[in-house]
Each structure stands twice: as structure tokens, then as C-alpha cells.
Design a protein around this motif. Structure first.
Motif, PDB file in Angstrom:
ATOM      1  N   SER A   1       0.798  -1.164  -0.144  1.00 24.83           N
ATOM      2  CA  SER A   1      -0.069  -0.093   0.121  1.00 24.83           C
ATOM      3  C   SER A   1       0.837   1.360  -0.108  1.00 24.83           C
ATOM      4  O   SER A   1       2.228   1.261   0.217  1.00 24.83           O
ATOM      5  CB  SER A   1      -0.993  -0.158   1.265  1.00 24.83           C
ATOM      6  OG  SER A   1      -0.241   0.389   2.424  1.00 24.83           O
ATOM      7  N   LEU A   2       0.308   2.523   0.046  1.00 30.09           N
ATOM      8  CA  LEU A   2       0.939   3.669   0.013  1.00 30.09           C
ATOM      9  C   LEU A   2       1.673   3.765   1.372  1.00 30.09           C
ATOM     10  O   LEU A   2       2.949   4.519   1.498  1.00 30.09           O
ATOM     11  CB  LEU A   2      -0.042   4.866  -0.055  1.00 30.09           C
ATOM     12  CG  LEU A   2      -0.531   4.909  -1.541  1.00 30.09           C
ATOM     13  CD1 LEU A   2      -1.635   6.139  -1.436  1.00 30.09           C
ATOM     14  CD2 LEU A   2       0.284   5.187  -2.410  1.00 30.09           C
ATOM     15  N   ASP A   3       1.253   3.134   2.361  1.00 28.28           N
ATOM     16  CA  ASP A   3       1.924   3.114   3.676  1.00 28.28           C
ATOM     17  C   ASP A   3       3.015   2.343   3.985  1.00 28.28           C
ATOM     18  O   ASP A   3       3.982   2.486   4.489  1.00 28.28           O
ATOM     19  CB  ASP A   3       0.961   3.203   4.760  1.00 28.28           C
ATOM     20  CG  ASP A   3      -0.026   4.223   4.982  1.00 28.28           C
ATOM     21  OD1 ASP A   3       0.268   5.307   4.291  1.00 28.28           O
ATOM     22  OD2 ASP A   3      -1.280   4.020   5.125  1.00 28.28           O
TER      23      ASP A   3
ATOM     24  N   TRP B   1       4.798   0.349   1.212  1.00 33.16           N
ATOM     25  CA  TRP B   1       5.756   0.201   0.328  1.00 33.16           C
ATOM     26  C   TRP B   1       7.214   0.332   0.530  1.00 33.16           C
ATOM     27  O   TRP B   1       7.937  -0.074   0.302  1.00 33.16           O
ATOM     28  CB  TRP B   1       5.434   1.074  -1.146  1.00 33.16           C
ATOM     29  CG  TRP B   1       5.876   2.431  -1.167  1.00 33.16           C
ATOM     30  CD1 TRP B   1       4.816   3.370  -0.851  1.00 33.16           C
ATOM     31  CD2 TRP B   1       7.038   2.926  -1.520  1.00 33.16           C
ATOM     32  NE1 TRP B   1       5.571   4.593  -1.012  1.00 33.16           N
ATOM     33  CE2 TRP B   1       6.801   4.303  -1.477  1.00 33.16           C
ATOM     34  CE3 TRP B   1       8.328   2.421  -1.951  1.00 33.16           C
ATOM     35  CZ2 TRP B   1       8.011   5.011  -1.841  1.00 33.16           C
ATOM     36  CZ3 TRP B   1       9.289   3.128  -2.311  1.00 33.16           C
ATOM     37  CH2 TRP B   1       9.201   4.510  -2.278  1.00 33.16           C
TER      38      TRP B   1
ATOM     39  N   SER C   1      -0.792   3.930  -8.392  1.00 38.07           N
ATOM     40  CA  SER C   1      -1.509   4.164  -7.001  1.00 38.07           C
ATOM     41  C   SER C   1      -1.095   5.441  -6.140  1.00 38.07           C
ATOM     42  O   SER C   1      -2.180   6.110  -5.797  1.00 38.07           O
ATOM     43  CB  SER C   1      -1.508   2.954  -6.176  1.00 38.07           C
ATOM     44  OG  SER C   1      -2.262   3.174  -5.099  1.00 38.07           O
ATOM     45  N   ILE C   2       0.026   5.890  -6.347  1.00 36.24           N
ATOM     46  CA  ILE C   2       0.559   6.653  -5.445  1.00 36.24           C
ATOM     47  C   ILE C   2      -0.051   8.079  -6.208  1.00 36.24           C
ATOM     48  O   ILE C   2      -0.646   9.032  -5.272  1.00 36.24           O
ATOM     49  CB  ILE C   2       2.174   6.805  -5.254  1.00 36.24           C
ATOM     50  CG1 ILE C   2       2.609   5.753  -4.251  1.00 36.24           C
ATOM     51  CG2 ILE C   2       2.550   8.053  -4.742  1.00 36.24           C
ATOM     52  CD1 ILE C   2       3.992   5.642  -4.307  1.00 36.24           C
TER      53      ILE C   2
ATOM     54  N   HIS D   1      -3.481   8.916  -5.594  1.00 33.38           N
ATOM     55  CA  HIS D   1      -3.921   9.344  -4.115  1.00 33.38           C
ATOM     56  C   HIS D   1      -3.344  10.840  -3.871  1.00 33.38           C
ATOM     57  O   HIS D   1      -4.015  11.556  -3.459  1.00 33.38           O
ATOM     58  CB  HIS D   1      -2.856   8.487  -3.360  1.00 33.38           C
ATOM     59  CG  HIS D   1      -2.850   8.944  -1.941  1.00 33.38           C
ATOM     60  ND1 HIS D   1      -4.173   8.679  -1.062  1.00 33.38           N
ATOM     61  CD2 HIS D   1      -2.235   9.680  -0.839  1.00 33.38           C
ATOM     62  CE1 HIS D   1      -4.307   9.104   0.147  1.00 33.38           C
ATOM     63  NE2 HIS D   1      -2.672   9.725   0.288  1.00 33.38           N
TER      64      HIS D   1
ATOM     65  N   ASN E   1       9.339  10.753  -2.929  1.00 35.22           N
ATOM     66  CA  ASN E   1       8.801  11.838  -2.151  1.00 35.22           C
ATOM     67  C   ASN E   1       8.917  13.323  -2.859  1.00 35.22           C
ATOM     68  O   ASN E   1       8.095  14.031  -2.850  1.00 35.22           O
ATOM     69  CB  ASN E   1       9.126  11.849  -0.843  1.00 35.22           C
ATOM     70  CG  ASN E   1       8.506  10.617   0.057  1.00 35.22           C
ATOM     71  OD1 ASN E   1       7.295  10.096  -0.275  1.00 35.22           O
ATOM     72  ND2 ASN E   1       8.983  10.443   0.977  1.00 35.22           N
TER      73      ASN E   1
ATOM     74  N   LYS F   1       6.722  13.133  -5.749  1.00 29.88           N
ATOM     75  CA  LYS F   1       5.319  13.573  -5.323  1.00 29.88           C
ATOM     76  C   LYS F   1       4.934  15.034  -5.052  1.00 29.88           C
ATOM     77  O   LYS F   1       4.070  15.507  -5.610  1.00 29.88           O
ATOM     78  CB  LYS F   1       4.934  12.633  -4.021  1.00 29.88           C
ATOM     79  CG  LYS F   1       4.770  11.329  -4.412  1.00 29.88           C
ATOM     80  CD  LYS F   1       4.247  10.353  -3.338  1.00 29.88           C
ATOM     81  CE  LYS F   1       4.342  10.921  -1.656  1.00 29.88           C
ATOM     82  NZ  LYS F   1       4.252   9.919  -0.743  1.00 29.88           N
TER      83      LYS F   1
END
Length: 188
Positions: A71-73, A75, A119-120, A123, A174, A177
């Protein structure tokens, strides 16, 4: 655990032991079965050839570790765990990637990482609209960067620690993102 799984794991351990002594291309099925104390028929009952065995090891030691509850949390932790497994078996993975398995390894990881980065991006684009073409480009860009960094790390002897490599990869992802959320129209 099933008897079949126990046998497969024994074959895999023997194969990994041989990869510390020989290159992948020099290992025969006879070498593997002698190392495991099994006969050729048992090997062929479980695996078609040494390539399938190599894929099985890679899938079970790396892909399942990376994708477990992905998941995003999770990975970054999954990535660290995967890199740690690879580092613990560094001779095996260097041999496999340097001699015969690099493209399969890259393709496995590219598929998984593109899905993760899509997915990221889904989000983070909650507050604005990003064209699907840009989303695909960005996820592919990040995937190739991350995967090729891992392949390079293996080929260069895994000098950096798994923690250090994970930290760099997570930091770059990050930063991308943050850039994407600040400049959504300048991606392409």
C-alpha cells in the motif's frame, strides 16, 4: 507446510549454495540434485528447468516480500525488506542478475512498481486533475528509475546498505510527489 513446498525449498537452498561456487550458466540439474541429495526425477517433478527454479526463488523471496500487503503506507518497509533479503543472499542475486536473469528481474519489478506508482499518483492527485497520459509517464519514469537503481546496486556489489538505498529511493519518490502536486501541469 506441504511436502511439495519443503522439497522445493530444499532444491532452492541447494541451488543457491551452488550459485556461491559457480555461475548460473555452469550449473546443471545434476549439480543441483547432488547438492540436495535428491534424484533428477524429483527435480523435474517440481521444476521444468533451472530457469523455472530461478523464477520460483525470485518470486518467493523478492516479489512476495515486496507485494505483501502493499500500500502507500507499507511500500517503503516492503522495499527495505526486499532489499534486505537480497543483501542476505548477495552472491546468489549478483550471480543471477549478472549472468542471466537481469531482464526477468527488471520486468517483474517494473510491472509491480508501475502499479504502485500509479496508485501513489492517484492518491496525490485528489486535489487536481492530471491527464492519464501524464500519470502513466510519471509512473513509468519513477518505475524505471527505482528498478534500474536496484539492478545497478546489485551489479555493483550491493555496497550501500539496504536501509541507505531505501532511504534514497523513498526520498526521490517523495520529492517527485511534492513536485507533481505543486506543478501538475508541467509534467510533460
Amino acid at each position: 507446510m506441504s511436502e511439495s513446498m519443503i522439497t522445493k525449498q530444499a532444491i532452492a537452498r541447494g541451488f543457491k549454495q551452488l550459485m556461491k561456487e559457480k555461475t548460473f550458466d555452469k550449473i546443471t540439474i545434476l549439480d543441483i540434485t547432488k547438492t540436495c541429495g535428491l534424484n533428477r526425477q524429483t527435480f523435474y517433478y517440481h521444476f521444468q528447468d533451472k530457469y523455472e527454479l530461478l523464477n520460483w526463488i525470485f518470486y518467493n523471496e523478492v516479489i512476495l516480500v515486496l507485494t505483501n500487503d502493499l500500500s502507500l503506507d507499507t511500500w517503503p518497509d516492503n522495499l527495505f525488506h526486499m532489499l534486505t533479503v537480497m543483501k542476505e543472499n548477495d552472491t546468489f542475486y549478483r550471480n543471477a542478475i549478472n549472468h542471466s536473469f537481469q531482464e526477468e528481474f527488471r520486468n517483474y519489478l517494473l510491472t509491480i512498481s508501475e502499479e504502485l506508482f500509479c496508485s501513489i499518483i492517484d492518491h496525490i492527485k485528489v486535489n487536481y486533475s492530471m491527464p492519464e497520459e501524464d500519470q502513466k509517464f510519471l509512473s513509468r519514469f519513477l518505475s524505471y528509475g527505482v528498478v534500474d537503481s536496484i539492478v545497478y546496486w546489485v551489479k555493483e556489489g550491493m555496497v550501500r546498505s539496504p536501509f541507505e538505498l531505501k532511504k534514497h529511493i523513498v526520498s526521490i519518490v517523495n520529492e517527485c510527489k511534492m513536485y507533481a502536486t505543486k506543478h501538475p501541469t508541467t509534467l510533460l
